[in-house]
Design a protein around this motif. Structure first.
Motif, PDB file in Angstrom:
ATOM      1  N   PHE A   1       0.849  -1.199   0.026  1.00 44.62           N
ATOM      2  CA  PHE A   1       0.025   0.013   0.093  1.00 44.62           C
ATOM      3  C   PHE A   1       0.998   1.126  -0.082  1.00 44.62           C
ATOM      4  O   PHE A   1       1.863   1.442   0.704  1.00 44.62           O
ATOM      5  CB  PHE A   1      -1.007  -0.067   1.334  1.00 44.62           C
ATOM      6  N   PRO A   2       0.744   2.327  -0.943  1.00 43.85           N
ATOM      7  CA  PRO A   2       1.341   3.486  -0.895  1.00 43.85           C
ATOM      8  C   PRO A   2       1.225   4.368   0.387  1.00 43.85           C
ATOM      9  O   PRO A   2       0.081   4.229   0.954  1.00 43.85           O
ATOM     10  CB  PRO A   2       0.647   4.453  -1.921  1.00 43.85           C
ATOM     11  N   GLY A   3       2.307   4.952   1.064  1.00 40.10           N
ATOM     12  CA  GLY A   3       2.001   5.688   2.054  1.00 40.10           C
ATOM     13  C   GLY A   3       1.315   6.848   1.797  1.00 40.10           C
ATOM     14  O   GLY A   3       0.881   6.978   0.603  1.00 40.10           O
ATOM     15  N   SER A   4       1.478   8.049   2.704  1.00 43.25           N
ATOM     16  CA  SER A   4       0.939   9.333   2.243  1.00 43.25           C
ATOM     17  C   SER A   4       1.271   9.831   0.997  1.00 43.25           C
ATOM     18  O   SER A   4       2.659   9.850   0.712  1.00 43.25           O
ATOM     19  CB  SER A   4       1.284  10.360   3.414  1.00 43.25           C
TER      20      SER A   4
ATOM     21  N   MET B   1       5.900   6.874   0.385  1.00 35.76           N
ATOM     22  CA  MET B   1       6.574   5.663   0.678  1.00 35.76           C
ATOM     23  C   MET B   1       5.695   4.430   0.716  1.00 35.76           C
ATOM     24  O   MET B   1       4.545   4.701   0.857  1.00 35.76           O
ATOM     25  CB  MET B   1       7.299   5.767   2.339  1.00 35.76           C
ATOM     26  N   THR B   2       6.103   3.357   0.076  1.00 35.14           N
ATOM     27  CA  THR B   2       5.165   2.228  -0.135  1.00 35.14           C
ATOM     28  C   THR B   2       5.345   1.085   1.100  1.00 35.14           C
ATOM     29  O   THR B   2       6.507   1.003   1.548  1.00 35.14           O
ATOM     30  CB  THR B   2       5.640   1.559  -1.255  1.00 35.14           C
ATOM     31  N   ILE B   3       4.529   0.792   1.643  1.00 38.98           N
ATOM     32  CA  ILE B   3       4.455   0.085   2.918  1.00 38.98           C
ATOM     33  C   ILE B   3       3.622  -1.500   2.478  1.00 38.98           C
ATOM     34  O   ILE B   3       2.770  -1.295   1.932  1.00 38.98           O
ATOM     35  CB  ILE B   3       3.525   0.562   3.976  1.00 38.98           C
TER      36      ILE B   3
ATOM     37  N   GLY C   1       1.893   8.996   8.688  1.00 34.31           N
ATOM     38  CA  GLY C   1       2.569  10.174   7.805  1.00 34.31           C
ATOM     39  C   GLY C   1       2.244  11.489   8.535  1.00 34.31           C
ATOM     40  O   GLY C   1       2.226  11.527   9.731  1.00 34.31           O
TER      41      GLY C   1
END
Lengths: 130, 600
Positions: free
Chosen positions: A78-81, B1-3, B27
């Motif tokens: 999942f992409p962050g902010s 950033m990808t998690i 974030g």
């Protein structure tokens, strides 16, 4: 996957029947065309899911006896902010409004859209798996 | 950033296998969080608050309309202003409040939690949906700021009234652009919802264990994919007619004005169910919770939802009976048929409450209010499905009363049922019961007082969309009653606003599961962490949280339940959850005495 596939294929069957009945009782083009379109909306992804559902191993969410532990591992990435959806949204809105208010709002609009597209791509590449 | 979201295996024998690795990267904070978050919970709240603000703006427009109509020969506002107000009232309520509140707000927030997912499938697309929705809303409302005023041809924008000769100016153009933008936003959200429900369910969460709200949102999302592209295409063609010299809807160049009605209502009637099915789902989640029973006829509910959705796409021309150019028997028959699955739903809702242990908390009151309001609106809808009755009442206040009762039932009563129900989950704070009940009862009285006189007005021949009427037609008193009712509805929302303020200023912590509900969102903390779940319970029914919290009612393993009951009678008391591999929190036995919560 099977239930999902049958849901979409059922949609296709329903609209094929409705569309056929509607055409032969009314001979009205607009409605018939939209019903055919709706049938295709079910048929295309439904057939694809059905094709896969017969070839893939059942996922843990398809089995009613699955334990939570069996789902261990990567769920998804999942992409962050990210600021880019905001930039893209504002850019698209400004570009669309240019149709009404004149070409001048398209200039910042298109600039924002392009920077958002670049931004999202760079962000995804830097972040790794997406 | 990808998690990359991971589920860890968990130690063998741990109470809850499958710990999800917690991920506390939330974030940025503050305004930047609101703008840049891709978390479905933040976006869902953005949607909720935006749509409620638009609901209030649209409500103020409705109050102005009612104020104008409260006296015969009234001159409070001009004809042009009146036309703009009822157009924008309808547009804001239908395009920008009722739909986005459900599928952008509540569904966005609740669906990933209900299926056990860390987020929506496409978080950045989700954020883009919200920004298109917000910018579309601003563009539509800003029509009031243009020289010619906002769009004034009704929310249906019938051709040829919406042509550039009949409705010149930039207001209508802004309206078209706004609907195209919010249409794309709805389509993206629908894709996101379908993908989330198909691909991100927790282990053991099969399709027939999804909560009914999730099922209804899935069907709604498919309906959105059927309906909204047609609307957006119709809007693009309308814009082309207005500015690029095409003649798709104008007779002058060989076009067909009726085509607009076909396209619009092919969107418009599924849209009615896009505005109803999510709210049916909310009610179907609330009634079992406050009846302390599983939902009655789960599969019946699912198939009734599908049947309603399917039929709703085959009834568009019942809005066009009086054009004389549509096939009456086909559309009348299908319209009548919709009463059947809707009746099944009502039967199941009543069956869910039947012999349950009902507690009349605020969400339950609103849900029951929905049952009354929607029943009344639905019954007058069955009347209108009959062409002779429709010929007599078309474009009168009878129709206005009908669809306002339907939509008030769903998009207000059921919507605020959902809002009161999930507010503790979203904020971690409780709302005050007393204020909530005051909100409900005042609104319930105002609801009947507003719309029942409008049925009478319609039968006495008052057409809709008229700005003034002469005295002496027997319309005055009924209009005054309706205006008083509308004022009461408006007042009732003061209780809600005060309730929100009290809950914010003097918080009462809600805990994770204040209603003792059964669906998966009540397993997460209140408000849920970033990426939602630390661990998941075992999923063996559509109420996994209930199963985990009430092992004494364990029905998922009937043989072992029977064995346990045998052991109980042997021991003469309530033993714990004796069978091997039992469900999580067991061990020390019962969380309630066997007779207390009649779930069977």
């Amino acid at each position: 996957m099977r239930v999902e596939a049958l849901l979409l294929l059922g949609l296709a069957v329903f609209f094929t029947i409705t569309g056929t009945v509607y055409w032969f009782t009314s001979y009205e083009q607009a409605g018939t065309l939209m019903l055919i379109g709706s049938a295709l909306l079910g048929l295309l992804p439904g057939a694809y899911y059905f094709w896969w559902s017969r070839r893939m191993e059942e996922r843990t969410e398809d089995r009613d006896d699955a334990e939570v532990a069996e789902g261990a591992g990567t769920v998804a990435a999942f992409p962050g902010s990210s600021i880019w959806p905001f930039v893209l949204g504002v850019g698209l809105a400004l570009t669309a409004v240019a149709l009404v208010l004149g070409i001048w709002t398209a200039v910042p609009g298109i600039a924002l859209v392009i920077s958002a597209l670049v931004g999202v791509t760079v962000e995804s590449r830097r972040g790794g798996t997406v | 950033m990808t998690i990359t979201q991971e589920r860890a295996p968990g130690a063998a024998g741990a109470p809850f296998a499958g710990e999800v690795l917690p991920d506390h990267d939330e974030g940025p904070s503050g305004l930047l969080k609101w703008i840049s978050s891709t978390d479905h919970k933040v976006i869902g709240k953005n949607y909720l608050y935006t749509s409620i603000i638009l609901f209030f703006i649209s409500g103020i427009m409705a109050m102005l309309i009612r104020a104008q109509l409260s006296q015969p020969n009234s001159s409070l506002i001009s004809f042009q202003q009146f036309n703009e107000l009822f157009t924008m009232h309808g547009s804001l309520m239908l395009y920008l409040y009722a739909g986005p509140f459900a599928f952008g707000g509540l569904a966005n927030y609740v669906i990933p939690l209900q299926v056990g997912a860390p987020d929506m499938a496409f978080p950045r697309l989700n954020a883009l949906s919200y920004w298109l929705y917000l910018s579309g809303s601003i563009i539509m409302v800003s029509g009031f700021l243009t020289a010619g005023g906002a769009a004034s041809f009704g929310w249906v924008g019938y051709a040829p009234l919406s042509s550039v000769t009949n409705s010149p100016g930039t207001g209508p153009d802004l309206w078209i652009i706004a609907i195209a933008l919010t249409g794309f936003s709805a389509i993206f959200t629908a894709v996101n919802l379908i993908t989330t429900i198909f691909y991100l369910r927790a282990p053991g969460m099969t399709m027939f264990r999804l909560p009914i709200f999730t099922w209804n949102m899935l069907v709604t999302a498919i309906l959105i994919l059927i309906a909204f592209p047609v609307l957006t295409a119709a809007m693009v063609m309308l814009f082309a007619d207005r500015h690029f010299g095409t003649h798709i809807y104008s007779v002058a160049g060989g076009g067909v004005p009726l085509l607009w009605q076909h396209l619009f209502w092919f969107f418009g009637h599924p849209e009615v169910y896009i505005l109803a099915l999510p709210y049916f789902g909310i009610v179907t989640d609330i009634l079992p919770t406050f009846s302390r029973k599983p939902v009655f006829g789960y599969k019946g509910m699912v198939f009734a939802t599908m049947a309603i959705a399917g039929l709703s796409t085959g009834v568009w021309a019942h809005h066009m009976f009086t054009t004389g150019a549509v096939l009456l028997p086909f559309f009348s028959l299908l319209s009548f048929l919709i009463a059947v699955p809707t009746g099944i739903k009502f039967f199941n809702w009543i069956g869910t409450m039947w012999r349950g242990q009902l507690t009349f908390k605020v969400p339950m009151l609103f849900a029951i209010g929905f049952l009354f309001a929607f029943l009344m609106g639905g019954l007058s809808g069955v009347l209108l499905a009959s062409p002779p009755i429709d010929f007599a009442t078309h474009d009168t206040y009878f129709v206005v009363a009908h669809f306002h009762q339907v939509l008030f039932g769903t998009a207000v009563f059921a919507a605020f049922a959902g809002f009161y129900y999930w507010y503790p989950k979203m904020t971690g704070r409780m709302l005050r019961e007393g204020l909530g009940k005051a909100h409900f009862w005042v609104m319930f009285i105002g609801f009947w007082l507003t719309y029942v006189p409008q049925y009478v007005l319609g039968l006495r021949g008052m057409p809709r969309r008229i700005a003034v009427y002469p005295s002496g037609l027997g319309w005055t008193f009924m209009n005054q009653l309706s205006t008083i009712g509308a004022s009461i509805i408006a007042l009732s929302f003061l209780f809600m606003l005060y309730n929100l303020w009290v809950s914010w200023a003097h918080p009462i912590p809600a805990g994770d599961n204040p209603w003792d509900a059964g669906t998966l969102e009540w397993w997460a903390s209140s408000p849920p962490l970033h990426h939602n779940f630390v661990n998941l319970p075992r999923i063996r029914s559509e109420r996994p949280v209930w199963d985990a919290n009430h092992p004494e009612h364990d029905k998922a393993h009937r043989p072992s339940a029977i064995a346990r009951m045998a052991a109980m009678s042997a021991n003469g008391q309530t033993g714990g959850n004796g069978h091997a591999g039992g469900n999580g929190q067991a061990g020390d036995g019962t969380t309630g005495s066997p007779g207390s919560a009649g779930a069977h």
